[in-house]
Design a protein around this motif. Structure first.
Motif, mmCIF file in Angstrom:
data_model
loop_
_atom_site.group_PDB
_atom_site.id
_atom_site.type_symbol
_atom_site.label_atom_id
_atom_site.label_comp_id
_atom_site.label_asym_id
_atom_site.label_seq_id
_atom_site.Cartn_x
_atom_site.Cartn_y
_atom_site.Cartn_z
ATOM 1 N N SER A 7 -22.079 -6.601 -7.835
ATOM 2 C CA SER A 7 -20.536 -6.719 -7.480
ATOM 3 C C SER A 7 -20.224 -5.702 -6.463
ATOM 4 O O SER A 7 -20.974 -4.837 -6.366
ATOM 5 C CB SER A 7 -19.740 -6.577 -8.844
ATOM 6 O OG SER A 7 -19.678 -5.278 -9.206
ATOM 7 N N GLU A 8 -19.062 -5.963 -5.878
ATOM 8 C CA GLU A 8 -18.479 -4.925 -4.944
ATOM 9 C C GLU A 8 -18.287 -3.424 -5.746
ATOM 10 O O GLU A 8 -18.292 -2.348 -4.998
ATOM 11 C CB GLU A 8 -17.117 -5.426 -4.438
ATOM 12 C CG GLU A 8 -17.317 -6.371 -3.291
ATOM 13 C CD GLU A 8 -16.017 -7.346 -3.335
ATOM 14 O OE1 GLU A 8 -15.875 -7.765 -2.166
ATOM 15 O OE2 GLU A 8 -15.349 -7.318 -4.283
ATOM 16 N N ASP A 9 -18.288 -3.508 -6.981
ATOM 17 C CA ASP A 9 -18.214 -2.306 -7.663
ATOM 18 C C ASP A 9 -19.672 -1.687 -7.973
ATOM 19 O O ASP A 9 -19.658 -0.568 -8.799
ATOM 20 C CB ASP A 9 -17.505 -2.576 -9.133
ATOM 21 C CG ASP A 9 -15.969 -2.902 -8.914
ATOM 22 O OD1 ASP A 9 -15.329 -2.388 -7.957
ATOM 23 O OD2 ASP A 9 -15.387 -3.818 -9.553
ATOM 24 N N ASP A 19 -21.909 -2.971 -9.839
ATOM 25 C CA ASP A 19 -22.363 -3.500 -11.184
ATOM 26 C C ASP A 19 -23.337 -4.634 -10.985
ATOM 27 O O ASP A 19 -22.900 -5.531 -10.106
ATOM 28 C CB ASP A 19 -21.224 -3.593 -12.175
ATOM 29 C CG ASP A 19 -20.196 -2.565 -12.440
ATOM 30 O OD1 ASP A 19 -20.839 -1.710 -12.930
ATOM 31 O OD2 ASP A 19 -19.078 -2.815 -12.262
#
Length: 454
Positions: free
Chosen positions: A65-67, A69
């Motif tokens: 993900s963009e985070d 994760d």
């Protein structure tokens, strides 16, 4: 040889190398994922060929993900007598999903072991795709994928924006949002898109609506430190509606409102009472008519805070908020007068919504509209065992996630409800029916809608 790495806790997750491994006598399995580039609501076809007959394999998807994760899903399959697995017709015998599920490798995604708790997968930068690596492994595996070599790997891109869709920042007359315009000169029907009480500017649903031929304005109305709730009242939403309506690429007489959760309360309030907002139809997902937004949002939250003692916490310390507005009041002055609504309304509700009492609200709305003589305008979809967060299709199910409770400015873990497979079915069916509803009421016929394709 390509790798993807992502931090979860204190360790690094590595995707198996993008190469193939011969399994016997020089044969090389072939993994086909089509389309390799498509919209997020478009099904893909996954086929594995050149396996051994009756070979046990695991299909595995992974996404960073963009985070940063890492999310994964996997299914256990057995090849047929020709050494082929066709996901659209073959059953998964185990894994994160079971049965014949063409899109199970997306909607059953979950954080890999060791990840942070309470995660929710959401796309922030809709100008880039969601990249998913899909691999096939020998045997039925449940863990340790990054330590194995895949038999074959393919990469697919999932987009919220079709080619040619325009993204326009809106900072006008105090209104903040993002307008998405379909390709071509238009004009197109307009949709004012409101998310819920989590706040912020959420763009991905509007981008997808524009990819299906609707000019959609994702409206920001809850932003800590910037957009003060004391300043946001009915005039803010009316201004946003007019900005969308007055755009030269928008058909001003073909407008709709779409709200999720608290955004549904705003939608119903505006449609019932506003002298400015007169849409041809509206869609309310997981909402209620028991929270009139007839004053500033700050004052609405102050009213809600008076009922905070009704909030429950389960054994896992997850917050259950649905009792805040129960029982449904009998006093009509405490509810939105939905009998005043003059346009078609589609309600999309979840049978296991632990955040809002949507089913009870829908039943009360039906009675109120029946008494007012406008029941024929109401269409209700209720999905048993689905949870509050009914999003575009193939989005992973989140039974509970971290959340900032706007009323108290407190970080909690919110229980949304739902079970993964029925929730996935609800999202797919509801999205199809929402698009059909908008096409029916905003275009002359459902067949005349312009749908941009990748």
């Amino acid at each position: 040889m390509t790798f993807i790495t992502g931090e979860t806790s204190s360790r690094t997750i590595m995707l198996a190398p993008v190469r193939t491994l011969s399994i016997e006598m020089g044969t090389c399995p072939i993994l086909s994922v089509q389309p390799t580039r498509g919209l997020v609501d478009e099904k893909f076809q996954i086929v594995v060929m050149s396996l051994l007959p009756n070979q046990e394999v695991t299909l595995h998807s992974i996404h960073q993900s963009e985070d940063k994760d890492v999310w994964e899903a996997f299914g256990h399959y057995k090849s047929d007598e020709h050494g082929t697995v066709t996901v659209a017709k073959d059953e998964s015998l185990g894994g994160t999903y079971e049965g014949t599920e063409p899109m199970g490798l997306l909607w059953s995604m979950r954080p890999v072991p060791g990840s942070r708790s309470g995660l929710r997968l959401r796309k922030r930068d809709i100008l880039t795709p969601m990249v998913v690596h899909i691999s096939v492994y020998d045997g039925h595996l449940n863990q340790g994928f990054n330590q194995k070599t895949a038999l074959a790997t393919s990469v697919t891109e999932r987009w919220y924006m079709a080619p040619g869709v325009q993204r326009v920042d809106i900072r006008e007359k105090g209104v903040r949002g993002t307008l998405f315009l379909p390709p071509g000169p238009g004009p197109y029907p307009g949709v004012l898109d409101l998310w819920g009480g989590g706040g912020g500017l959420v763009e991905y649903r509007s981008a997808l609506l524009a990819s299906h031929g609707f000019a959609s304005l994702a409206l920001e109305y809850l932003t800590p430190d910037e957009l003060k709730t004391t300043d946001v009242d009915s005039s803010y939403f009316e201004e946003a509606y007019q900005i969308l309506q007055n755009n030269p690429k928008v058909q001003r007489n073909r407008m709709a409102m779409l709200g999720l959760s608290f955004g549904s309360a705003i939608t119903l309030t505006m449609v019932a009472y506003s002298k400015v907002i007169k849409p041809q139809c509206c869609v309310c997902i997981s909402g209620s008519h028991v929270v009139p937004v007839d004053k500033s949002i700050f004052k609405v939250f102050e009213e809600i805070k008076k009922n905070m003692s009704k909030i429950r916490v389960n054994k896992d310390n997850h917050v259950i908020q649905r009792d805040l507005i129960l029982p449904i009041p009998s006093d009509p002055t405490l509810k939105i007068d939905v009998g005043r609504i003059k346009c078609p309304v589609l309600l999309v509700n979840a049978g296991d919504d632990q955040n809002w009492p949507t089913v009870e609200s829908a039943e009360d709305m039906e009675m109120m509209m029946e008494m007012a003589g406008n029941r024929h305008l109401l269409e209700v979809l209720t999905y048993p065992d689905a949870g509050h967060l009914i999003e575009p299709p193939y989005t992973p199910h989140f039974r509970s996630t971290n959340f900032i409770l706007q009323e108290m400015k407190e970080k909690i873990v919110m229980l949304w409800g739902g079970q993964t497979k029925p929730h996935a079915y609800a999202q797919e069916d509801a999205w199809e029916k929402i698009l059909s509803f908008l096409q029916k009421h905003l275009y002359f016929s459902s067949n005349s809608a312009v749908k941009a394709k990748l």
